[in-house]
Design a protein around this motif. Structure first.
Motif, PDB file in Angstrom:
ATOM      1  N   ARG A  88       2.940 -32.270  16.945  1.00 46.34           N
ATOM      2  CA  ARG A  88       2.172 -32.576  15.742  1.00 46.34           C
ATOM      3  C   ARG A  88       3.112 -32.632  14.555  1.00 46.34           C
ATOM      4  NH1 ARG A  88      -3.148 -29.056  14.949  1.00 46.34           N
ATOM      5  NH2 ARG A  88      -3.224 -30.395  13.108  1.00 46.34           N
ATOM      6  N   GLU A  89       2.949 -33.668  13.756  1.00 46.51           N
ATOM      7  CA  GLU A  89       3.651 -33.790  12.476  1.00 46.51           C
ATOM      8  C   GLU A  89       2.582 -34.044  11.438  1.00 46.51           C
ATOM      9  OE1 GLU A  89       6.918 -36.502  12.246  1.00 46.51           O
ATOM     10  OE2 GLU A  89       8.045 -35.425  13.767  1.00 46.51           O
ATOM     11  N   GLY A  90       2.211 -33.011  10.722  1.00 46.40           N
ATOM     12  CA  GLY A  90       1.099 -33.126   9.782  1.00 46.40           C
ATOM     13  C   GLY A  90      -0.180 -33.378  10.559  1.00 46.40           C
ATOM     14  N   GLN A  91      -0.868 -34.441  10.219  1.00 46.09           N
ATOM     15  CA  GLN A  91      -2.111 -34.792  10.910  1.00 46.09           C
ATOM     16  C   GLN A  91      -1.886 -35.676  12.127  1.00 46.09           C
ATOM     17  OE1 GLN A  91      -5.243 -33.634  10.293  1.00 46.09           O
ATOM     18  NE2 GLN A  91      -4.135 -32.247   8.953  1.00 46.09           N
ATOM     19  N   LEU A  92      -0.656 -36.145  12.337  1.00 47.31           N
ATOM     20  CA  LEU A  92      -0.375 -37.058  13.445  1.00 47.31           C
ATOM     21  C   LEU A  92       0.122 -36.328  14.674  1.00 47.31           C
ATOM     22  CD1 LEU A  92       1.431 -39.991  11.609  1.00 47.31           C
ATOM     23  CD2 LEU A  92      -0.979 -39.825  12.259  1.00 47.31           C
ATOM     24  N   VAL A  93      -0.153 -36.916  15.830  1.00 49.19           N
ATOM     25  CA  VAL A  93       0.384 -36.440  17.104  1.00 49.19           C
ATOM     26  C   VAL A  93       1.327 -37.526  17.605  1.00 49.19           C
ATOM     27  CG1 VAL A  93      -0.150 -35.763  19.466  1.00 49.19           C
ATOM     28  CG2 VAL A  93      -1.726 -35.162  17.615  1.00 49.19           C
ATOM     29  N   LEU A  94       2.546 -37.146  17.944  1.00 44.51           N
ATOM     30  CA  LEU A  94       3.578 -38.095  18.354  1.00 44.51           C
ATOM     31  C   LEU A  94       4.157 -37.717  19.714  1.00 44.51           C
ATOM     32  CD1 LEU A  94       5.466 -38.098  14.952  1.00 44.51           C
ATOM     33  CD2 LEU A  94       3.781 -39.777  15.718  1.00 44.51           C
ATOM     34  N   VAL A  95       4.645 -38.710  20.422  1.00 45.62           N
ATOM     35  CA  VAL A  95       5.346 -38.482  21.679  1.00 45.62           C
ATOM     36  C   VAL A  95       6.773 -38.056  21.352  1.00 45.62           C
ATOM     37  CG1 VAL A  95       6.118 -39.536  23.839  1.00 45.62           C
ATOM     38  CG2 VAL A  95       3.941 -40.235  22.834  1.00 45.62           C
ATOM     39  N   THR A  96       7.243 -37.015  22.012  1.00 43.00           N
ATOM     40  CA  THR A  96       8.616 -36.543  21.802  1.00 43.00           C
ATOM     41  C   THR A  96       9.573 -37.324  22.705  1.00 43.00           C
ATOM     42  OG1 THR A  96       8.448 -34.881  23.537  1.00 43.00           O
ATOM     43  CG2 THR A  96       7.787 -34.204  21.300  1.00 43.00           C
ATOM     44  N   ASN A  97      10.858 -37.141  22.479  1.00 39.22           N
ATOM     45  CA  ASN A  97      11.848 -37.753  23.375  1.00 39.22           C
ATOM     46  C   ASN A  97      11.654 -37.249  24.798  1.00 39.22           C
ATOM     47  OD1 ASN A  97      13.045 -39.286  21.378  1.00 39.22           O
ATOM     48  ND2 ASN A  97      14.540 -37.714  20.874  1.00 39.22           N
ATOM     49  N   ARG A  98      11.367 -35.967  24.923  1.00 34.87           N
ATOM     50  CA  ARG A  98      11.116 -35.391  26.245  1.00 34.87           C
ATOM     51  C   ARG A  98       9.914 -36.072  26.914  1.00 34.87           C
ATOM     52  NH1 ARG A  98      10.884 -28.936  27.383  1.00 34.87           N
ATOM     53  NH2 ARG A  98      11.020 -29.128  29.620  1.00 34.87           N
ATOM     54  N   GLY A  99       8.890 -36.368  26.128  1.00 32.64           N
ATOM     55  CA  GLY A  99       7.722 -37.073  26.646  1.00 32.64           C
ATOM     56  C   GLY A  99       8.061 -38.473  27.111  1.00 32.64           C
ATOM     57  N   ARG A 100       8.918 -39.156  26.377  1.00 30.81           N
ATOM     58  CA  ARG A 100       9.332 -40.515  26.778  1.00 30.81           C
ATOM     59  C   ARG A 100      10.145 -40.483  28.071  1.00 30.81           C
ATOM     60  NH1 ARG A 100       9.566 -40.973  21.163  1.00 30.81           N
ATOM     61  NH2 ARG A 100       7.980 -42.418  20.441  1.00 30.81           N
ATOM     62  N   VAL A 101      10.998 -39.490  28.202  1.00 24.50           N
ATOM     63  CA  VAL A 101      11.783 -39.353  29.443  1.00 24.50           C
ATOM     64  C   VAL A 101      10.840 -39.074  30.616  1.00 24.50           C
ATOM     65  CG1 VAL A 101      13.465 -37.898  30.644  1.00 24.50           C
ATOM     66  CG2 VAL A 101      13.909 -38.645  28.298  1.00 24.50           C
ATOM     67  N   PHE A 102       9.888 -38.183  30.427  1.00 28.90           N
ATOM     68  CA  PHE A 102       8.903 -37.899  31.473  1.00 28.90           C
ATOM     69  C   PHE A 102       8.146 -39.167  31.860  1.00 28.90           C
ATOM     70  CE2 PHE A 102       4.439 -37.028  32.480  1.00 28.90           C
ATOM     71  CZ  PHE A 102       4.592 -36.305  33.642  1.00 28.90           C
ATOM     72  N   LEU A 103       7.729 -39.915  30.865  1.00 26.17           N
ATOM     73  CA  LEU A 103       6.973 -41.154  31.103  1.00 26.17           C
ATOM     74  C   LEU A 103       7.825 -42.159  31.884  1.00 26.17           C
ATOM     75  CD1 LEU A 103       4.318 -42.592  30.548  1.00 26.17           C
ATOM     76  CD2 LEU A 103       5.254 -43.348  28.371  1.00 26.17           C
ATOM     77  N   GLU A 104       9.061 -42.307  31.481  1.00 23.45           N
ATOM     78  CA  GLU A 104       9.970 -43.246  32.147  1.00 23.45           C
ATOM     79  C   GLU A 104      10.180 -42.866  33.627  1.00 23.45           C
ATOM     80  OE1 GLU A 104      14.651 -44.210  31.789  1.00 23.45           O
ATOM     81  OE2 GLU A 104      13.493 -44.326  29.918  1.00 23.45           O
ATOM     82  N   HIS A 105      10.314 -41.588  33.888  1.00 21.49           N
ATOM     83  CA  HIS A 105      10.571 -41.143  35.262  1.00 21.49           C
ATOM     84  C   HIS A 105       9.307 -41.041  36.117  1.00 21.49           C
ATOM     85  CE1 HIS A 105      14.426 -39.946  33.470  1.00 21.49           C
ATOM     86  NE2 HIS A 105      14.882 -40.239  34.671  1.00 21.49           N
ATOM     87  N   SER A 106       8.163 -41.064  35.478  1.00 16.22           N
ATOM     88  CA  SER A 106       6.904 -40.911  36.205  1.00 16.22           C
ATOM     89  C   SER A 106       6.234 -42.226  36.551  1.00 16.22           C
ATOM     90  CB  SER A 106       5.916 -40.059  35.385  1.00 16.22           C
ATOM     91  OG  SER A 106       6.445 -38.777  35.210  1.00 16.22           O
ATOM     92  N   ARG A 107       6.622 -43.287  35.907  1.00 17.22           N
ATOM     93  CA  ARG A 107       5.991 -44.601  36.147  1.00 17.22           C
ATOM     94  C   ARG A 107       6.780 -45.416  37.111  1.00 17.22           C
ATOM     95  NH1 ARG A 107       0.711 -44.677  35.112  1.00 17.22           N
ATOM     96  NH2 ARG A 107       0.240 -44.095  33.028  1.00 17.22           N
TER      97      ARG A 107
END
Length: 70
Positions: free
Chosen positions: A51-70
């Protein structure tokens, strides 16, 4: 993490990565009371989103997880 959660967490991360989403939007779409599908909880516990203020963002760790999971 169960095999059932991986595709759901990927869906969440892809949805968040398409455009900025508010915390309220995320909770409206992804919060669940089902103890077998804790998608939001797993994603935050693993550091895949932040969370950054009111927004929810994907972290770098999340992008790596996504890349390796798809």
């Amino acid at each position: 993490m169960t095999d059932t959660l991986v595709p759901l967490i990927c869906d969440l991360l892809e949805w968040l990565d398409r455009q900025p989403r508010t915390y309220a939007e995320v909770m409206d779409g992804w919060r669940t009371s089902c103890p077998r599908l804790p998608v939001w909880e797993e994603a935050t516990d693993k550091g895949y989103v932040k969370r950054e203020g009111q927004l929810v963002l994907v972290t770098n760790r999340g992008r790596v997880f996504l890349e390796h999971s798809r």
